[in-house]
Design a protein around this motif. Structure first.
Motif, PDB file in Angstrom:
ATOM      1  N   VAL A  27       0.863  -1.177   0.000  1.00 23.16           N
ATOM      2  CA  VAL A  27       0.000   0.000   0.000  1.00 23.16           C
ATOM      3  C   VAL A  27       0.902   1.230   0.000  1.00 23.16           C
ATOM      4  O   VAL A  27       1.736   1.393   0.900  1.00 23.16           O
ATOM      5  CB  VAL A  27      -0.935   0.020   1.228  1.00 23.16           C
ATOM      6  N   ILE A  28       0.734   2.062  -1.011  1.00 23.34           N
ATOM      7  CA  ILE A  28       1.521   3.285  -1.121  1.00 23.34           C
ATOM      8  C   ILE A  28       0.568   4.460  -0.936  1.00 23.34           C
ATOM      9  O   ILE A  28      -0.231   4.771  -1.813  1.00 23.34           O
ATOM     10  CB  ILE A  28       2.270   3.357  -2.470  1.00 23.34           C
ATOM     11  N   ASP A  29       0.667   5.072   0.228  1.00 22.59           N
ATOM     12  CA  ASP A  29      -0.242   6.138   0.661  1.00 22.59           C
ATOM     13  C   ASP A  29       0.627   7.232   1.265  1.00 22.59           C
ATOM     14  O   ASP A  29       1.315   7.005   2.263  1.00 22.59           O
ATOM     15  CB  ASP A  29      -1.215   5.545   1.687  1.00 22.59           C
ATOM     16  N   GLN A  52       6.243  16.424   4.209  1.00 22.55           N
ATOM     17  CA  GLN A  52       5.595  15.935   2.988  1.00 22.55           C
ATOM     18  C   GLN A  52       6.576  15.813   1.839  1.00 22.55           C
ATOM     19  O   GLN A  52       6.496  14.880   1.043  1.00 22.55           O
ATOM     20  CB  GLN A  52       4.446  16.857   2.581  1.00 22.55           C
ATOM     21  N   ARG A  53       7.489  16.758   1.753  1.00 24.64           N
ATOM     22  CA  ARG A  53       8.478  16.706   0.658  1.00 24.64           C
ATOM     23  C   ARG A  53       9.354  15.461   0.768  1.00 24.64           C
ATOM     24  O   ARG A  53       9.587  14.768  -0.220  1.00 24.64           O
ATOM     25  CB  ARG A  53       9.336  17.975   0.701  1.00 24.64           C
ATOM     26  N   VAL A  54       9.814  15.173   1.970  1.00 17.27           N
ATOM     27  CA  VAL A  54      10.636  13.969   2.178  1.00 17.27           C
ATOM     28  C   VAL A  54       9.801  12.715   1.873  1.00 17.27           C
ATOM     29  O   VAL A  54      10.260  11.793   1.188  1.00 17.27           O
ATOM     30  CB  VAL A  54      11.197  13.932   3.618  1.00 17.27           C
ATOM     31  N   ALA A  58      10.125   9.489  -0.963  1.00 19.18           N
ATOM     32  CA  ALA A  58      10.037   8.074  -0.592  1.00 19.18           C
ATOM     33  C   ALA A  58       8.910   7.397  -1.371  1.00 19.18           C
ATOM     34  O   ALA A  58       9.042   6.243  -1.805  1.00 19.18           O
ATOM     35  CB  ALA A  58       9.811   7.938   0.912  1.00 19.18           C
ATOM     36  N   ARG A  59       7.810   8.105  -1.587  1.00 20.22           N
ATOM     37  CA  ARG A  59       6.671   7.572  -2.341  1.00 20.22           C
ATOM     38  C   ARG A  59       7.085   7.244  -3.770  1.00 20.22           C
ATOM     39  O   ARG A  59       6.763   6.176  -4.293  1.00 20.22           O
ATOM     40  CB  ARG A  59       5.529   8.594  -2.318  1.00 20.22           C
ATOM     41  N   TYR A  60       7.793   8.172  -4.427  1.00 25.70           N
ATOM     42  CA  TYR A  60       8.242   7.915  -5.806  1.00 25.70           C
ATOM     43  C   TYR A  60       9.116   6.668  -5.872  1.00 25.70           C
ATOM     44  O   TYR A  60       8.968   5.834  -6.775  1.00 25.70           O
ATOM     45  CB  TYR A  60       9.019   9.109  -6.366  1.00 25.70           C
ATOM     46  N   ALA A  61      10.031   6.531  -4.926  1.00 29.62           N
ATOM     47  CA  ALA A  61      10.903   5.350  -4.901  1.00 29.62           C
ATOM     48  C   ALA A  61      10.081   4.081  -4.674  1.00 29.62           C
ATOM     49  O   ALA A  61      10.321   3.047  -5.311  1.00 29.62           O
ATOM     50  CB  ALA A  61      11.963   5.506  -3.808  1.00 29.62           C
ATOM     51  N   ALA A  62       9.086   4.151  -3.788  1.00 28.89           N
ATOM     52  CA  ALA A  62       8.242   2.983  -3.509  1.00 28.89           C
ATOM     53  C   ALA A  62       7.432   2.591  -4.742  1.00 28.89           C
ATOM     54  O   ALA A  62       7.299   1.397  -5.048  1.00 28.89           O
ATOM     55  CB  ALA A  62       7.310   3.277  -2.332  1.00 28.89           C
ATOM     56  N   ILE A  63       6.904   3.574  -5.457  1.00 25.07           N
ATOM     57  CA  ILE A  63       6.144   3.267  -6.677  1.00 25.07           C
ATOM     58  C   ILE A  63       7.038   2.570  -7.693  1.00 25.07           C
ATOM     59  O   ILE A  63       6.666   1.524  -8.252  1.00 25.07           O
ATOM     60  CB  ILE A  63       5.531   4.550  -7.284  1.00 25.07           C
ATOM     61  N   ASP A  64       8.215   3.129  -7.933  1.00 25.47           N
ATOM     62  CA  ASP A  64       9.128   2.536  -8.918  1.00 25.47           C
ATOM     63  C   ASP A  64       9.478   1.094  -8.556  1.00 25.47           C
ATOM     64  O   ASP A  64       9.451   0.205  -9.409  1.00 25.47           O
ATOM     65  CB  ASP A  64      10.410   3.370  -9.037  1.00 25.47           C
ATOM     66  N   GLU A  65       9.799   0.861  -7.304  1.00 26.56           N
ATOM     67  CA  GLU A  65      10.182  -0.497  -6.881  1.00 26.56           C
ATOM     68  C   GLU A  65       8.993  -1.444  -6.908  1.00 26.56           C
ATOM     69  O   GLU A  65       9.086  -2.569  -7.410  1.00 26.56           O
ATOM     70  CB  GLU A  65      10.803  -0.465  -5.484  1.00 26.56           C
ATOM     71  N   ALA A  66       7.863  -1.028  -6.390  1.00 23.72           N
ATOM     72  CA  ALA A  66       6.685  -1.897  -6.335  1.00 23.72           C
ATOM     73  C   ALA A  66       6.237  -2.325  -7.732  1.00 23.72           C
ATOM     74  O   ALA A  66       5.827  -3.471  -7.929  1.00 23.72           O
ATOM     75  CB  ALA A  66       5.550  -1.201  -5.599  1.00 23.72           C
ATOM     76  N   CYS A  67       6.337  -1.420  -8.695  1.00 22.15           N
ATOM     77  CA  CYS A  67       5.896  -1.742 -10.056  1.00 22.15           C
ATOM     78  C   CYS A  67       6.776  -2.793 -10.721  1.00 22.15           C
ATOM     79  O   CYS A  67       6.359  -3.423 -11.694  1.00 22.15           O
ATOM     80  CB  CYS A  67       5.811  -0.480 -10.899  1.00 22.15           C
ATOM     81  N   LEU A  77      -2.139   1.960  -4.769  1.00 22.20           N
ATOM     82  CA  LEU A  77      -1.508   3.270  -4.799  1.00 22.20           C
ATOM     83  C   LEU A  77      -2.568   4.357  -4.724  1.00 22.20           C
ATOM     84  O   LEU A  77      -3.470   4.408  -5.573  1.00 22.20           O
ATOM     85  CB  LEU A  77      -0.702   3.425  -6.095  1.00 22.20           C
ATOM     86  N   ILE A  78      -2.474   5.212  -3.722  1.00 22.95           N
ATOM     87  CA  ILE A  78      -3.361   6.367  -3.656  1.00 22.95           C
ATOM     88  C   ILE A  78      -2.715   7.495  -4.449  1.00 22.95           C
ATOM     89  O   ILE A  78      -1.566   7.871  -4.191  1.00 22.95           O
ATOM     90  CB  ILE A  78      -3.614   6.815  -2.205  1.00 22.95           C
ATOM     91  N   HIS A  79      -3.454   7.980  -5.432  1.00 22.35           N
ATOM     92  CA  HIS A  79      -2.998   9.120  -6.243  1.00 22.35           C
ATOM     93  C   HIS A  79      -4.217   9.992  -6.475  1.00 22.35           C
ATOM     94  O   HIS A  79      -5.033   9.708  -7.354  1.00 22.35           O
ATOM     95  CB  HIS A  79      -2.392   8.636  -7.559  1.00 22.35           C
ATOM     96  N   THR A  80      -4.348  11.030  -5.676  1.00 21.30           N
ATOM     97  CA  THR A  80      -5.548  11.867  -5.671  1.00 21.30           C
ATOM     98  C   THR A  80      -5.883  12.406  -7.049  1.00 21.30           C
ATOM     99  O   THR A  80      -7.006  12.252  -7.525  1.00 21.30           O
ATOM    100  CB  THR A  80      -5.381  13.025  -4.668  1.00 21.30           C
ATOM    101  N   MET A  81      -4.929  13.045  -7.700  1.00 24.79           N
ATOM    102  CA  MET A  81      -5.171  13.642  -9.017  1.00 24.79           C
ATOM    103  C   MET A  81      -4.029  13.301  -9.955  1.00 24.79           C
ATOM    104  O   MET A  81      -3.145  14.121 -10.206  1.00 24.79           O
ATOM    105  CB  MET A  81      -5.314  15.165  -8.900  1.00 24.79           C
TER     106      MET A  81
END
Length: 145
Positions: A27-29, A52-54, A58-67, A77-81
């Protein structure tokens, strides 16, 4: 399988994931990541911009690895917009796009009760963008699953 959960702030995206994901899934939130990276007592929402910036990095890295592991596990993956570019990437990955939207009135009530006023602007932007874009995903009320 990649599930991209979209919707305005306070729509119930995290709750939707709680009812669908298992302990074997990723879960990437951004909210959960920010809380995980901050000290005890940090707020669940309304995070400091630097935190939030940090967390966003970490979120970008998690998305890349999880994919890289979608053949072995499900990723929520939660991606509001998501931007058109992000949506194109998610579609290339065979993602299922889930829109969680209980309606503008409910969202605004939840934001007033639980979130910062900045989230009202984000929700308004989400609804305005939604009106301008053709519906390519099935809307989902926040609690009707």
């Amino acid at each position: 399988m990649l599930y991209v959960i979209t919707g305005p702030p306070a729509a119930g995206k995290s709750s939707w994931i709680q009812s669908h994901a298992t302990d074997r899934d990723i879960v990437i939130d951004l909210d959960r990541i920010t809380v995980a990276l901050t000290g005890p007592g940090a707020p669940q929402w309304n995070h400091d911009p630097l935190h939030q910036r940090v967390a966003q990095r970490a979120r970008y890295a998690a998305i890349d690895e999880a994919c890289l592991h979608l053949d072995k596990l499900d990723v929520y993956l939660i991606h509001t917009m998501p931007s058109p570019k992000a949506l194109a990437k998610y579609k290339r990955l065979g993602a299922r796009i889930v829109v969680v939207d209980p309606g503008r009135d409910i969202v605004m009530q939840r934001i007033e009760a639980m979130r910062s006023t900045e989230m009202e602007r984000v929700a308004t932007r989400w609804y305005n963008a939604r009106k301008a874009r053709p519906r390519d995903a099935m809307p989902q009320a926040s609690r009707s699953w």
